[in-house]
Motif scaffolding. Sequence first.
Motif, PDB file in Angstrom:
ATOM      1  N   THR A 177      45.246  33.737  34.050  1.00 46.97           N
ATOM      2  CA  THR A 177      46.306  34.712  33.768  1.00 46.97           C
ATOM      3  C   THR A 177      46.167  35.921  34.683  1.00 46.97           C
ATOM      4  O   THR A 177      45.063  36.448  34.864  1.00 46.97           O
ATOM      5  CB  THR A 177      46.243  35.153  32.303  1.00 46.97           C
ATOM      6  OG1 THR A 177      46.384  34.010  31.463  1.00 46.97           O
ATOM      7  CG2 THR A 177      47.361  36.158  31.995  1.00 46.97           C
ATOM      8  N   TYR A 178      47.321  36.364  35.223  1.00 51.59           N
ATOM      9  CA  TYR A 178      47.349  37.493  36.140  1.00 51.59           C
ATOM     10  C   TYR A 178      48.367  38.536  35.648  1.00 51.59           C
ATOM     11  O   TYR A 178      49.340  38.206  34.952  1.00 51.59           O
ATOM     12  CB  TYR A 178      47.724  37.038  37.551  1.00 51.59           C
ATOM     13  CG  TYR A 178      46.685  36.155  38.191  1.00 51.59           C
ATOM     14  CD1 TYR A 178      45.726  36.678  39.040  1.00 51.59           C
ATOM     15  CD2 TYR A 178      46.663  34.784  37.927  1.00 51.59           C
ATOM     16  CE1 TYR A 178      44.761  35.866  39.618  1.00 51.59           C
ATOM     17  CE2 TYR A 178      45.700  33.964  38.500  1.00 51.59           C
ATOM     18  CZ  TYR A 178      44.744  34.510  39.344  1.00 51.59           C
ATOM     19  OH  TYR A 178      43.786  33.707  39.906  1.00 51.59           O
ATOM     20  N   THR A 179      48.141  39.780  36.068  1.00 51.88           N
ATOM     21  CA  THR A 179      49.060  40.887  35.774  1.00 51.88           C
ATOM     22  C   THR A 179      49.752  41.317  37.066  1.00 51.88           C
ATOM     23  O   THR A 179      49.074  41.605  38.071  1.00 51.88           O
ATOM     24  CB  THR A 179      48.309  42.081  35.172  1.00 51.88           C
ATOM     25  OG1 THR A 179      47.666  41.672  33.965  1.00 51.88           O
ATOM     26  CG2 THR A 179      49.279  43.227  34.872  1.00 51.88           C
ATOM     27  N   VAL A 180      51.089  41.335  37.017  1.00 48.72           N
ATOM     28  CA  VAL A 180      51.892  41.733  38.189  1.00 48.72           C
ATOM     29  C   VAL A 180      52.558  43.071  37.871  1.00 48.72           C
ATOM     30  O   VAL A 180      53.292  43.188  36.888  1.00 48.72           O
ATOM     31  CB  VAL A 180      52.948  40.666  38.526  1.00 48.72           C
ATOM     32  CG1 VAL A 180      53.774  41.103  39.746  1.00 48.72           C
ATOM     33  CG2 VAL A 180      52.281  39.310  38.794  1.00 48.72           C
ATOM     34  N   THR A 181      52.305  44.055  38.717  1.00 50.59           N
ATOM     35  CA  THR A 181      52.852  45.409  38.499  1.00 50.59           C
ATOM     36  C   THR A 181      53.570  45.869  39.762  1.00 50.59           C
ATOM     37  O   THR A 181      52.988  45.818  40.865  1.00 50.59           O
ATOM     38  CB  THR A 181      51.733  46.416  38.165  1.00 50.59           C
ATOM     39  OG1 THR A 181      51.015  45.944  37.019  1.00 50.59           O
ATOM     40  CG2 THR A 181      52.320  47.789  37.882  1.00 50.59           C
TER      41      THR A 181
ATOM     42  N   VAL B 192      51.571  36.676  34.066  1.00 54.70           N
ATOM     43  CA  VAL B 192      51.947  35.345  34.559  1.00 54.70           C
ATOM     44  C   VAL B 192      50.710  34.441  34.471  1.00 54.70           C
ATOM     45  O   VAL B 192      49.578  34.909  34.594  1.00 54.70           O
ATOM     46  CB  VAL B 192      52.471  35.392  35.993  1.00 54.70           C
ATOM     47  CG1 VAL B 192      53.786  36.161  36.067  1.00 54.70           C
ATOM     48  CG2 VAL B 192      51.444  35.949  36.940  1.00 54.70           C
ATOM     49  N   THR B 193      50.948  33.156  34.245  1.00 59.93           N
ATOM     50  CA  THR B 193      49.836  32.183  34.143  1.00 59.93           C
ATOM     51  C   THR B 193      49.914  31.189  35.284  1.00 59.93           C
ATOM     52  O   THR B 193      50.975  30.591  35.537  1.00 59.93           O
ATOM     53  CB  THR B 193      49.885  31.438  32.798  1.00 59.93           C
ATOM     54  OG1 THR B 193      49.761  32.384  31.746  1.00 59.93           O
ATOM     55  CG2 THR B 193      48.761  30.428  32.723  1.00 59.93           C
ATOM     56  N   VAL B 194      48.807  31.020  35.976  1.00 69.06           N
ATOM     57  CA  VAL B 194      48.692  30.048  37.060  1.00 69.06           C
ATOM     58  C   VAL B 194      47.920  28.845  36.521  1.00 69.06           C
ATOM     59  O   VAL B 194      46.788  28.975  36.057  1.00 69.06           O
ATOM     60  CB  VAL B 194      47.982  30.650  38.283  1.00 69.06           C
ATOM     61  CG1 VAL B 194      47.791  29.585  39.351  1.00 69.06           C
ATOM     62  CG2 VAL B 194      48.767  31.822  38.818  1.00 69.06           C
ATOM     63  N   SER B 195      48.547  27.661  36.553  1.00 72.67           N
ATOM     64  CA  SER B 195      47.918  26.477  35.975  1.00 72.67           C
ATOM     65  C   SER B 195      47.222  25.623  37.010  1.00 72.67           C
ATOM     66  O   SER B 195      46.466  24.711  36.681  1.00 72.67           O
ATOM     67  CB  SER B 195      48.975  25.623  35.254  1.00 72.67           C
ATOM     68  OG  SER B 195      49.995  25.234  36.177  1.00 72.67           O
TER      69      SER B 195
END
Length: 464
Positions: free
Chosen positions: A441-445, A460-463
């Motif tokens: 899981t990442y945070t985009v700002t 956002v989640t990267v699978s």
Amino acid sequence: EQGQGTVTVRLSATGQLCPFADSLFYRFPLPTPYPFQLPAEYQPKKQYGAGGYPFFWLARQKYQFTNPAHRKDFFMPKKDMEVSRLKKLKERLKRGLAMMMAAASIVSVFPSMNVSAASETAKITFAYCHDGAGNTIKYQQTVTHDGRVCGEAGEARTRIYADGEPAFCIQPGVSLHTGNTLRANASDTWNALSGSQRDAVNLALLYGSQGSMGSLPGSEDEKVVATQMVIWEIVTGCRNANAPYNQTDGKFYNSICANGANGGVSAAYSQIVAGMQEHGTIPSFASTDRNAVVKELSWDGDKYVVKLTDTNGVLSKYNFTSSNSNVSVSASGNTLTITSKKAVTEDVLLTATKKSPAVSGTLVAYGDASLQDVVVGVESASDITVYLSVKIPYGHVQIVKTSEDGIVEGLRFQITGNGIDKTVVTGKNGKIKVENLNPGTYTVTELTEERYEPQKSQKVTVSG
């Protein structure tokens, strides 16, 4: 002796019987070396006895004692015989201890090492075979090969010793007698076998009584008889010498185990064959080529993991190791579980080695042009190593910027998480693709300029 019985002895050339007059009795098992000389032209034909202990009938005029002391043993009461043997045993122990003490200084001077050497010649002896209940193992059917009788229905099964070591026949039906001497590395029969046949014989010994005595079912004799049957099948072409070593003719098996007879021998035989057939079988998901198989680990919310099922059913025969300490391997039944708490950046190689019976020794063929040839010993089989690589797939995030004023190029975004903290800038179409991200899981700002209202960060989640 209780349960005295007789053994009739026939002359192989004429079929005549030895006379019964002036006979002696001696309880089985016979001492080794035998206290009498059995002429080569005479062979045991039938054995009778009570409680599974056959007796030998001996005619004085036909047999000569090799040691006068043994003649005394023949007439010595059983209790006195046991006392005499105990005294001899004590004397041997004393001599052995003295030799050990004398050798102590030698051991302290020379480094220790394992040496396995075959004697130049070997003297042959025999013993009758018994099942776990003490019953004599007998042929159930007459079996022949190349016109020679290998065993007759009702005949007691024997096993061979070469200088006291277990030996196995590779010429079924060819004569061999107590007291015969064979020479090491002088077997034309062994040399005439194909390389595959010789390897298969060693494999039968490895998974048979020579290499797997402790894991096979049945009595020691049952394991030996089962091993001998498989060897006969290989050297006569009744079993293929290449994997999966299928049987092509069941005559040797049926000669001992027809109609369910000698169940202990049959059980050991089946396990020996199964061991041979599984020897070269590898897990279905692996390969002998280290670059052939690559599996991907998936993120399950806690760790990276993949589970593989071995449809060949041999997973328990292999030990796995990992080239990366972050990647661990565990096996349960036919399922291999591979896990990693960290996202590794390179492929990880897993190596698996087959667990074969551990032996230290050599396999030697003894022979003589006019006698039956035998093999003694067993050798370790070549290691079987297989490989499997695993990797963690990388994913990406694509950002698409929209704006009421139409200005979407050159806007900055910050991406954080899973060890990542980077700033990216949109292109002329308002898009930016961030690649090589580990699953997670990442945070985009959006880093808003002064003329715009601040935007809320998004997850956002990267699978992968």
